[in-house]
Design an enzyme around this catalytic site. Structure first.
Site, PDB file in Angstrom:
ATOM      1  N   LYS A  44       5.966  -5.280 -21.346  1.00 47.91           N
ATOM      2  CA  LYS A  44       5.262  -5.063 -22.851  1.00 47.91           C
ATOM      3  C   LYS A  44       4.111  -4.323 -22.290  1.00 47.91           C
ATOM      4  O   LYS A  44       3.633  -4.412 -20.822  1.00 47.91           O
ATOM      5  CB  LYS A  44       4.718  -6.505 -23.444  1.00 47.91           C
ATOM      6  CG  LYS A  44       6.140  -6.818 -23.786  1.00 47.91           C
ATOM      7  CD  LYS A  44       5.727  -8.075 -25.025  1.00 47.91           C
ATOM      8  CE  LYS A  44       6.998  -8.471 -25.828  1.00 47.91           C
ATOM      9  NZ  LYS A  44       6.525  -9.740 -26.658  1.00 47.91           N
TER      10      LYS A  44
ATOM     11  N   ARG B 199      11.900 -14.678 -21.753  1.00 47.39           N
ATOM     12  CA  ARG B 199      12.974 -13.470 -23.231  1.00 47.39           C
ATOM     13  C   ARG B 199      12.338 -12.524 -21.900  1.00 47.39           C
ATOM     14  O   ARG B 199      11.762 -12.094 -21.806  1.00 47.39           O
ATOM     15  CB  ARG B 199      12.243 -13.762 -24.378  1.00 47.39           C
ATOM     16  CG  ARG B 199      12.882 -12.240 -24.397  1.00 47.39           C
ATOM     17  CD  ARG B 199      12.319 -12.119 -26.467  1.00 47.39           C
ATOM     18  NE  ARG B 199      13.710 -11.143 -27.131  1.00 47.39           N
ATOM     19  CZ  ARG B 199      13.492 -10.516 -26.685  1.00 47.39           C
ATOM     20  NH1 ARG B 199      12.056  -9.650 -26.462  1.00 47.39           N
ATOM     21  NH2 ARG B 199      14.242  -9.344 -27.961  1.00 47.39           N
TER      22      ARG B 199
END
Length: 378
Positions: free
Chosen positions: A324, A359
């Site tokens: 991210k 995840r």
């Protein structure tokens, strides 16, 4: 907005009143033999039924005007204070939710971190957009992730990166259904990453066993039994509720919280309660605080440091931090595929705080890092 904090040196009588909200954030985390010894001595409380425990906790009292009083104390000190304040029931309820064993979720044991592998069947995902838009390539990638150690394969047909455009439901289905059908029965649990009830229903029919919704089942309310909440309740589908501020188009427009961990805890608590009221049992609910979805770098770091707080919801916690943007912002501005080391650092912190699912795009690297960290801790 920044929360107004007052950190107390000691617990005082008369500190709480009926308008305060109380939260406990586990600290002093222990694992393996150290955890078992501290639990046996009455000095620590087991965390989420696993081989971890906490010997301290931050007690947050949130006032109606937004002020927050915080104190770090041992479980024994918190129990003594609660007895003096007439808050024993509230504190014991928190301890119970924090410590209770988590039942299997979609057939997977929740006493250790399970890896969810990301398969984006999209042309525009932030990290791998276009890499697996072709169904055959997506199927091969999913099988490779399962062989590398992914217990869950999360199949998505719509990008939800900041600023992404919506995809029509029929196009989303056309992307994901061939992949899900090919993977059904492969041994890994299949998750459908979607915010649309029609896509969820078609994916469940095709062999998916988990619903993963970035809108926490608010994005498609539908009418009658056509909405996403009623759908998962009717199907009794294990469901992951994620926090996202706004929509992918608006979520990064100056995100603002009074104090992100507590605000997001309150939101997810309300969504869990909505699922329970609709008939979905707690054993079928997991939560995801939504790193990067309507958060600044500061908000993301606050959430990562408070992951253990979310065990207070009594259900498994999923951490999705892989590749991210905040990782690049905290480092040298690396492009997504060069953020693996930062992703691993965040994943290991999540595991230290007891999250049950992680995840990731890079399954093999994550599996190896978790194996070593787990062996050291135990």
């Amino acid at each position: 907005m920044t929360a107004s904090f007052q950190r107390e040196a000691s617990l005082r009588r008369g500190l709480a009143d009926s308008t305060d909200r109380l939260y406990l954030r586990p600290l002093g985390l222990l694992a393996g033999e150290a955890a078992e010894a501290a639990i046996a001595a009455g000095l620590a409380i087991r965390l989420a039924g696993a081989t971890r425990a906490f010997s301290l906790a931050d007690l947050y009292l949130r006032r109606a005007d937004g002020r927050i009083t915080a104190i770090a104390a041992t479980p024994l000190q918190l129990r003594d204070w609660a007895a003096d304040e007439g808050l024993t029931d509230k504190v014991e309820a928190w301890f119970a939710r924090l410590s209770m064993p988590r039942p299997d979720f979609a057939g997977l044991a929740m006493d250790r971190p399970q890896i969810m592998g990301v398969v984006n069947v999209t042309p525009d995902s932030f990290s791998d957009g276009g890499d697996f838009l072709d169904p055959d390539r997506a199927i091969r990638q999913a099988r490779a992730l399962a062989e590398a150690g992914a217990a869950i394969l999360d199949i998505g047909g719509e990008s939800t990166r900041p600023g992404s455009a919506e995809v029509a439901a029929d196009e989303e289905q056309a992307r994901v259904l061939p992949v899900i059908r090919a993977l059904a029965g492969s041994g890994a649990a299949i998750s459908i990453d979607s915010r649309r009830a029609s896509v969820m229903a078609a994916a469940l029919d095709a062999g998916a066993g988990i619903v993963n919704d970035v809108t926490a089942l608010t994005g498609d309310p539908g009418t009658g039994d056509t909405g996403s909440l009623d759908l998962v309740a009717a199907r009794q589908a294990p469901t992951i509720l994620m926090h996202m501020r706004g929509t992918p188009q608006t979520m990064q427009n100056d995100p603002d919280y009074r104090f992100a961990p507590l605000d997001i805890y309150d939101y997810l608590e309300a969504r869990v309660e909505a699922c329970l009221a609709a008939g979905l049992p707690l054993s079928h609910i997991a939560i995801d605080p939504g790193i990067g979805f309507g958060k600044t770098v500061r908000h993301n770091l606050e959430l990562l440091s408070h992951l253990a707080l979310f065990h207070g919801l009594g259900c498994p916690v999923l951490l999705g931090v892989s590749r991210k943007g905040f990782i690049g912002k905290l480092s040298r501005g690396e492009e997504p595929k060069r953020r693996v080391p930062g992703s691993l650092a965040a994943a290991l912190e999540g595991a230290r705080q007891g999250v049950q699912m992680i995840r990731v795009h890079d399954v093999d690297e994550t599996r190896q890092a978790l194996a070593i960290a787990g062996a050291i801790a135990d």
